[in-house]
Design a protein around this motif. Structure first.
Motif, PDB file in Angstrom:
ATOM      1  N   ALA A   8      38.901  40.680  27.824  1.00 17.63           N
ATOM      2  CA  ALA A   8      37.582  40.849  28.479  1.00 17.63           C
ATOM      3  C   ALA A   8      36.459  40.445  27.478  1.00 17.63           C
ATOM      4  O   ALA A   8      35.503  39.765  28.074  1.00 17.63           O
ATOM      5  CB  ALA A   8      37.578  42.523  29.115  1.00 17.63           C
ATOM      6  N   ARG A   9      36.680  41.169  26.578  1.00 13.46           N
ATOM      7  CA  ARG A   9      35.471  40.887  25.260  1.00 13.46           C
ATOM      8  C   ARG A   9      35.404  39.212  25.178  1.00 13.46           C
ATOM      9  O   ARG A   9      34.199  38.965  25.171  1.00 13.46           O
ATOM     10  CB  ARG A   9      35.759  41.481  24.105  1.00 13.46           C
ATOM     11  N   ARG A  10      36.439  38.597  25.158  1.00 15.80           N
ATOM     12  CA  ARG A  10      36.270  37.328  24.815  1.00 15.80           C
ATOM     13  C   ARG A  10      35.724  36.526  26.011  1.00 15.80           C
ATOM     14  O   ARG A  10      35.228  35.515  25.729  1.00 15.80           O
ATOM     15  CB  ARG A  10      37.994  36.690  24.584  1.00 15.80           C
ATOM     16  N   ALA A  11      36.228  36.823  27.186  1.00 14.71           N
ATOM     17  CA  ALA A  11      35.666  36.128  28.358  1.00 14.71           C
ATOM     18  C   ALA A  11      34.084  36.175  28.387  1.00 14.71           C
ATOM     19  O   ALA A  11      33.427  35.127  28.798  1.00 14.71           O
ATOM     20  CB  ALA A  11      36.191  36.662  29.649  1.00 14.71           C
ATOM     21  N   ALA A  12      33.419  37.354  27.947  1.00 20.07           N
ATOM     22  CA  ALA A  12      32.040  37.619  28.285  1.00 20.07           C
ATOM     23  C   ALA A  12      31.431  36.667  26.843  1.00 20.07           C
ATOM     24  O   ALA A  12      30.475  36.009  27.127  1.00 20.07           O
ATOM     25  CB  ALA A  12      31.896  39.118  27.966  1.00 20.07           C
ATOM     26  N   GLU A  13      32.102  36.575  25.882  1.00 27.76           N
ATOM     27  CA  GLU A  13      31.548  35.718  24.883  1.00 27.76           C
ATOM     28  C   GLU A  13      31.548  34.193  25.253  1.00 27.76           C
ATOM     29  O   GLU A  13      30.669  33.391  24.953  1.00 27.76           O
ATOM     30  CB  GLU A  13      32.593  35.913  23.404  1.00 27.76           C
ATOM     31  N   PHE A  14      32.673  33.822  25.796  1.00 27.42           N
ATOM     32  CA  PHE A  14      33.033  32.347  26.156  1.00 27.42           C
ATOM     33  C   PHE A  14      31.969  32.097  27.265  1.00 27.42           C
ATOM     34  O   PHE A  14      31.526  30.809  27.565  1.00 27.42           O
ATOM     35  CB  PHE A  14      34.580  31.981  26.621  1.00 27.42           C
ATOM     36  N   ALA A  15      31.674  33.032  28.042  1.00 27.09           N
ATOM     37  CA  ALA A  15      30.787  32.770  29.076  1.00 27.09           C
ATOM     38  C   ALA A  15      29.331  32.426  28.858  1.00 27.09           C
ATOM     39  O   ALA A  15      28.561  31.817  29.476  1.00 27.09           O
ATOM     40  CB  ALA A  15      30.840  33.932  30.152  1.00 27.09           C
ATOM     41  N   SER A  16      29.109  33.133  27.666  1.00 32.73           N
ATOM     42  CA  SER A  16      27.574  32.615  27.231  1.00 32.73           C
ATOM     43  C   SER A  16      27.465  31.289  26.994  1.00 32.73           C
ATOM     44  O   SER A  16      26.138  30.680  27.019  1.00 32.73           O
ATOM     45  CB  SER A  16      27.324  33.467  25.851  1.00 32.73           C
ATOM     46  N   ILE A  17      28.411  30.369  26.553  1.00 30.45           N
ATOM     47  CA  ILE A  17      28.202  28.923  26.414  1.00 30.45           C
ATOM     48  C   ILE A  17      27.717  28.285  27.857  1.00 30.45           C
ATOM     49  O   ILE A  17      26.722  27.464  27.633  1.00 30.45           O
ATOM     50  CB  ILE A  17      29.841  28.371  26.230  1.00 30.45           C
ATOM     51  N   ASP A  18      28.134  28.529  29.083  1.00 30.63           N
ATOM     52  CA  ASP A  18      27.471  28.041  30.192  1.00 30.63           C
ATOM     53  C   ASP A  18      26.644  29.043  30.846  1.00 30.63           C
ATOM     54  O   ASP A  18      25.920  28.553  32.043  1.00 30.63           O
ATOM     55  CB  ASP A  18      28.590  27.630  31.008  1.00 30.63           C
ATOM     56  N   GLY A  19      26.381  30.223  30.274  1.00 38.06           N
ATOM     57  CA  GLY A  19      25.345  31.211  31.115  1.00 38.06           C
ATOM     58  C   GLY A  19      25.941  31.591  32.128  1.00 38.06           C
ATOM     59  O   GLY A  19      25.176  31.875  33.152  1.00 38.06           O
ATOM     60  N   THR A  20      27.214  31.777  32.278  1.00 34.49           N
ATOM     61  CA  THR A  20      27.810  32.501  33.565  1.00 34.49           C
ATOM     62  C   THR A  20      28.014  34.015  33.293  1.00 34.49           C
ATOM     63  O   THR A  20      28.142  34.366  32.121  1.00 34.49           O
ATOM     64  CB  THR A  20      29.068  31.675  34.012  1.00 34.49           C
ATOM     65  N   THR A  21      28.611  34.550  34.312  1.00 33.23           N
ATOM     66  CA  THR A  21      28.950  36.073  34.281  1.00 33.23           C
ATOM     67  C   THR A  21      30.511  36.018  34.335  1.00 33.23           C
ATOM     68  O   THR A  21      30.912  35.672  35.495  1.00 33.23           O
ATOM     69  CB  THR A  21      28.180  37.035  35.176  1.00 33.23           C
ATOM     70  N   PRO A  22      31.329  36.465  33.557  1.00 34.56           N
ATOM     71  CA  PRO A  22      32.726  36.599  33.851  1.00 34.56           C
ATOM     72  C   PRO A  22      32.964  37.678  34.932  1.00 34.56           C
ATOM     73  O   PRO A  22      32.326  38.536  34.795  1.00 34.56           O
ATOM     74  CB  PRO A  22      33.332  37.018  32.539  1.00 34.56           C
ATOM     75  N   ALA A  23      34.151  37.447  35.716  1.00 36.13           N
ATOM     76  CA  ALA A  23      34.937  38.487  36.505  1.00 36.13           C
ATOM     77  C   ALA A  23      35.925  38.951  35.661  1.00 36.13           C
ATOM     78  O   ALA A  23      36.795  38.640  34.985  1.00 36.13           O
ATOM     79  CB  ALA A  23      35.233  37.770  37.737  1.00 36.13           C
ATOM     80  N   LEU A  24      35.965  40.316  35.797  1.00 32.72           N
ATOM     81  CA  LEU A  24      37.418  41.112  35.518  1.00 32.72           C
ATOM     82  C   LEU A  24      37.899  41.256  36.939  1.00 32.72           C
ATOM     83  O   LEU A  24      37.579  42.115  37.629  1.00 32.72           O
ATOM     84  CB  LEU A  24      36.832  42.406  34.825  1.00 32.72           C
ATOM     85  N   LEU A  25      39.169  40.962  36.770  1.00 38.55           N
ATOM     86  CA  LEU A  25      40.192  41.021  37.904  1.00 38.55           C
ATOM     87  C   LEU A  25      41.230  41.938  38.014  1.00 38.55           C
ATOM     88  O   LEU A  25      41.916  41.851  36.585  1.00 38.55           O
ATOM     89  CB  LEU A  25      40.932  39.448  38.119  1.00 38.55           C
ATOM     90  N   ASN A  26      41.508  42.827  38.638  1.00 36.37           N
ATOM     91  CA  ASN A  26      42.664  43.657  38.903  1.00 36.37           C
ATOM     92  C   ASN A  26      43.209  43.769  40.149  1.00 36.37           C
ATOM     93  O   ASN A  26      42.549  43.781  41.235  1.00 36.37           O
ATOM     94  CB  ASN A  26      42.075  45.121  38.480  1.00 36.37           C
ATOM     95  N   VAL A  27      44.637  43.731  40.236  1.00 33.98           N
ATOM     96  CA  VAL A  27      45.434  43.548  41.414  1.00 33.98           C
ATOM     97  C   VAL A  27      46.116  44.811  41.488  1.00 33.98           C
ATOM     98  O   VAL A  27      46.938  45.143  40.579  1.00 33.98           O
ATOM     99  CB  VAL A  27      46.223  42.136  41.457  1.00 33.98           C
ATOM    100  N   GLN A  28      45.770  45.400  42.717  1.00 31.76           N
ATOM    101  CA  GLN A  28      46.745  46.803  42.692  1.00 31.76           C
ATOM    102  C   GLN A  28      47.803  46.390  44.152  1.00 31.76           C
ATOM    103  O   GLN A  28      47.510  45.672  45.002  1.00 31.76           O
ATOM    104  CB  GLN A  28      45.759  47.933  43.396  1.00 31.76           C
ATOM    105  N   PRO A  29      49.010  46.904  43.735  1.00 33.67           N
ATOM    106  CA  PRO A  29      50.015  46.988  44.971  1.00 33.67           C
ATOM    107  C   PRO A  29      49.798  47.667  46.107  1.00 33.67           C
ATOM    108  O   PRO A  29      48.667  48.826  46.130  1.00 33.67           O
ATOM    109  CB  PRO A  29      51.279  47.354  44.421  1.00 33.67           C
ATOM    110  N   GLU A  30      50.052  47.036  47.325  1.00 24.69           N
ATOM    111  CA  GLU A  30      49.776  47.815  48.527  1.00 24.69           C
ATOM    112  C   GLU A  30      50.390  49.274  48.408  1.00 24.69           C
ATOM    113  O   GLU A  30      51.509  49.474  47.936  1.00 24.69           O
ATOM    114  CB  GLU A  30      50.587  47.096  49.615  1.00 24.69           C
ATOM    115  N   PRO A  31      49.895  50.135  48.826  1.00 26.60           N
ATOM    116  CA  PRO A  31      50.288  51.612  49.028  1.00 26.60           C
ATOM    117  C   PRO A  31      51.662  51.728  49.739  1.00 26.60           C
ATOM    118  O   PRO A  31      51.702  50.950  50.823  1.00 26.60           O
ATOM    119  CB  PRO A  31      49.100  52.477  49.452  1.00 26.60           C
ATOM    120  N   THR A  32      52.296  52.427  49.244  1.00 28.72           N
ATOM    121  CA  THR A  32      53.790  52.606  49.876  1.00 28.72           C
ATOM    122  C   THR A  32      53.600  53.569  51.175  1.00 28.72           C
ATOM    123  O   THR A  32      52.774  54.238  51.105  1.00 28.72           O
ATOM    124  CB  THR A  32      54.901  53.189  49.048  1.00 28.72           C
TER     125      THR A  32
END
Length: 770
Positions: free
Chosen positions: A638-662
């Motif tokens: 996540a930290r690396r994504a934020a650092e690399f995003a500074s090159i093009d001035g974008t904001t990174p997304a942090l993605l989390n996928v949860q399984p469907e509840p049983t």
């Protein structure tokens, strides 16, 4: 040689110990027991110990010299530098021919053991063992000619197997040991006590390996500590091992029986105590030991040739490097021809004595060289290790070395004198006209590695570069990461002068390029004969320097020459105290022995800092996403994504996928809330503020499938590697592996420092397995 090219320090203590022990644990202990017993009876066991004791004095001296000048050529270099080219001629020829004699001896030993199971026919005047020896010698010369990469890396495994084989033989043999077989210890029929020193001179050839460590001193990490430990440690270990093995050999049966078994004595005695299994085990050990020693000696001889050619003792023509295989092929072919000649006309005893005598001459001179260095008080002589009890140790080393020669038969004494005369004649007719005529002059060819830049607190990123088309993009990513860390740690962006009101220092990039060298070629030799490739390396690094301009970072380059690019880069990472290493990556390898490739694997496994592995499909970083899961490296990604995003001035997304509840899940459970909580925890651990990232939570039955579909909407994906510590298993079966294989986006694989992913138990286990 280019003044800015460094020789990589890749060999650790254990590898150096393996080189020394592996060269010594060879034909001597497997082939010479019967010949030694014929010389002095049961006291052959003592002869091995005496020979080792004599070698110990030289081992101490060569350890001091090696820590002062870790040079290709080993003992020859010190003698030529301290005593001048006259003695350098004698020592160089003695070292080279001594290794050729010893290799021929090893090969005949190999043939003798091969004859135990193979029906080897006699051809003309050649015995079956000589026929096998010639065939084996041709194979090993060819291996070194073509420069097989694995010839050095298998040495540790070979040493471990040989020690195991001899340990089994010794332990079982002790149960069959009969002390009465040692009486009389000095039989009258062999000459009594007077036969001890000649026998020690005969078996001295078995201890040549300790000096071979110095021929690779230029490649050793921390030579001031590791070189003396490796030289003295391997020698002491082998002295004890030989003494025990020989005591068992002489105690199982009478020495007359040992003599009758000739070169196969150890294997035949193993058959007595262990049956057919013992014969097979010791035969295998004998074949492996003689082959290992022969290969190591051929390898070392080419480096001695290089040192002689470098100093113009012989023509530099012999050191030409093959344009395709990068090996000193002329040196290898000439050495191979000598070995074949010696096999044709030499017996085991003759070859062993010739190898011993020539090396004893060299070792005697080497101890004198140490005295000259000390007494002349030359300014550049500054060893990290000094021999105890100086000058007693080098004086005894020299006296005892020459004494062993003069204790041998008159023919050996005459031959040694003739050889010295030959060396003097060679000097008078050739070397004097070409070589430097003074001693203790000339600086070392290889420059010291540049010290890490002064700048305590600077965030430093090492960037290996090899492709001019991608190095600019790698440096751009590394600079973005370095600048972000400098801003966070210093409060203000530093200036080129290093200091500003915030007290920070300019972050630094260190671009590294490594020229790979096969085991058969001295590192100095490769640089000496590869000016065209050195120039390409210089141009590559200059291109990296130009690419780094305007990135608001300090920048340095390091040009390396090494045997293993991964280990060479790793040594730079450690020397620089790097905070991160950023590597380009082409994708997964098909070879099962490497996950990411032989260069990347050791860095990913051992680098004590962040490792960022980048596969670039497009120059544009664009929209970024980092997988915010439960793994230990997710915050670093996540930290690396934020650092690399500074090159093009974008904001990174942090993605989390949860399984469907049983169906039986708590009705109040909200997977979206858990996903957001996970993202928040990852971001907080990474040191990101809420406005530095966007959160994205998905709910799906197929978690991995949902991640793969989601990342397709992004240009760059940052993902942490698996929790598994073993390199072979990293990413195996993980979502990170699927993303890197199936996504068309840029992919950055990120691993944090050691502390974040290895337990103490894992660290100890991995250290023991190296």
């Amino acid at each position: 040689m280019s003044s800015d090219t460094e020789l990589a320090k890749e060999l650790g203590l254990f590898s150096a110990l393996a080189i020394g022990a592996g060269t010594m644990i060879g034909a001597g202990i497997f082939v010479l027991p019967a010949t030694a017993a014929a010389e002095v009876g049961p006291a052959a066991a003592l002869a091995f110990v005496v020979a080792g004791f004599v070698a110990l004095f030289t081992a101490l001296s060569i350890s001091e010299l090696g820590t002062a000048f870790p040079k290709a050529g080993g003992g020859y270099y010190y003698i030529n530098d301290a005593l001048g080219p006259l003695f350098g001629s004698i020592a160089g020829w003695g070292n080279w021919l001594g290794l050729a004699f010893a290799t021929a001896f090893y090969m005949i030993g190999f043939g003798s053991y091969a004859a135990i199971y193979l029906p080897l026919p006699s051809v003309f005047f050649l015995s079956g063992a000589q026929v096998a020896a010639l065939a084996a010698a041709l194979v090993f010369v060819a291996i070194n000619y073509y420069g097989a990469k694995e010839t050095g890396t298998v040495q540790v495994a070979i040493v471990a197997i040989l020690i195991g084989v001899l340990a089994v033989f010794t332990v079982v043999g002790l149960f069959h040991f009969d002390a009465s077989n040692l009486d009389p210890f000095f039989p009258a029929e062999t000459g009594g006590y007077s036969a001890l020193l000649p026998a020690a001179g005969l078996v001295f050839v078995t201890y040549l390996g300790f000096a071979e460590i110095n021929t690779v001193a230029e490649e050793m990490k921390n030579p001031g500590r590791n070189l003396p430990l490796a030289v003295i440690g391997s020698l002491l270990f082998v002295i004890v091992l030989y003494g025990l093995v020989m005591l068992v050999v002489m105690g199982i049966d009478g020495y007359e029986t040992v003599v009758e078994h000739d070169e196969q004595a150890v294997a035949r005695l193993a058959e007595v105590i262990l049956g057919g299994a013992g014969l097979a085990l010791l035969t295998f050990g004998g074949l492996l030991a003689t082959a290992s020693s022969a290969n190591a000696s051929i390898l070392a001889s080419s480096r001695i040739n290089f040192a002689m050619g470098r100093d113009r003792i012989i023509s530099d023509w012999i050191n030409e490097v093959h344009p395709k295989f990068a090996t000193p092929y002329r040196s290898i072919v000439l050495t191979g021809a000598l070995i074949l000649l010696f096999i044709l006309y030499g017996s085991v005893e003759t070859l062993a004595k010739a190898g011993s005598v020539l090396h004893l001459i060299v070792y005697g001179l080497l101890n004198l060289a140490l005295i000259v260095y000390r007494e002349t008080d030359v300014a550049r002589y500054d060893p990290d290790f000094t021999v105890p009890l100086y000058p007693v140790v080098p004086i005894l080393g020299s006296v005892l070395s020459f004494a062993l020669i003069f204790a041998m038969a008159p023919i050996e004494i005459v031959l040694s004198v003739l050889f010295v005369v030959f060396g003097a004649i060679w000097y008078a007719l050739y070397a004097r006209k070409h070589a430097e005529s003074t001693s203790l002059v000339g600086e070392a060819i290889a420059p010291d590695a540049p010290a890490a830049a002064d700048g305590a607190g600077a965030y430093r990123v090492v960037v290996p570069v090899a492709n001019p088309e991608t190095q600019g993009d790698l440096l751009r990513l590394a600079a973005a990461s370095a600048r972000a860390h400098a801003e966070v740690e210093g409060g203000e962006q530093a200036t080129d002068d290093g200091d500003d009101e915030g007290g920070s220092v300019l972050p630094e990039l260190v671009a590294v390029n490594v020229i790979e060298v096969p085991q058969q070629t001295s590192l100095e030799q490769k640089v000496h004969f590869e000016e065209e490739r050195i120039e390409r390396q210089r141009e590559l690094l200059e291109g990296a320097r130009e690419a780094a301009e305007g990135m608001d970072v300090a920048f340095r380059t390091r040009a390396m020459v090494g045997r293993n690019p991964g280990q060479a880069i790793l040594s730079v990472v450690e020397e620089e105290g790097a905070d991160q290493v950023v590597l380009g990556w082409r994708g997964f390898r098909q070879r099962r022995e490497h996950v990411f490739g032989s260069t990347i694997d050791p860095i990913l496994r051992d680098a004590p800092c962040d490792v960022t592995l980048v596969r670039l499909e497009d120059r544009a970083i664009g929209r970024l996403v980092a997988l915010a899961g439960p793994g230990p490296h997710a915050p670093v990604a996540a930290r690396r994504a934020a650092e690399f995003a500074s090159i093009d001035g974008t904001t990174p997304a942090l993605l989390n996928v949860q399984p469907e509840p049983t169906e039986d899940a708590d009705p109040e459970f909200d997977p979206t809330e858990r996903g957001l909580a996970t993202i928040e925890h990852v971001a907080e651990t990474a040191g990101l503020d809420p406005d530095e990232y966007e959160s994205e939570v998905l709910i799906a039955d197929d978690v991995e499938g949902a991640i793969l579909d989601a990342v397709d909407a992004y240009d760059t994906v940052c993902v942490g590697v698996s929790e598994t510590s073993a390199v072979r298993r990293i990413l195996f079966g993980s979502i990170a592996k699927r993303v890197s294989r199936e996504s068309d986006a840029n992919v950055a694989m990120i691993r944090g420092p050691y502390e974040s992913h290895r337990t103490i138990r894992e660290a100890i286990a991995e250290r023991l397995l190296r």
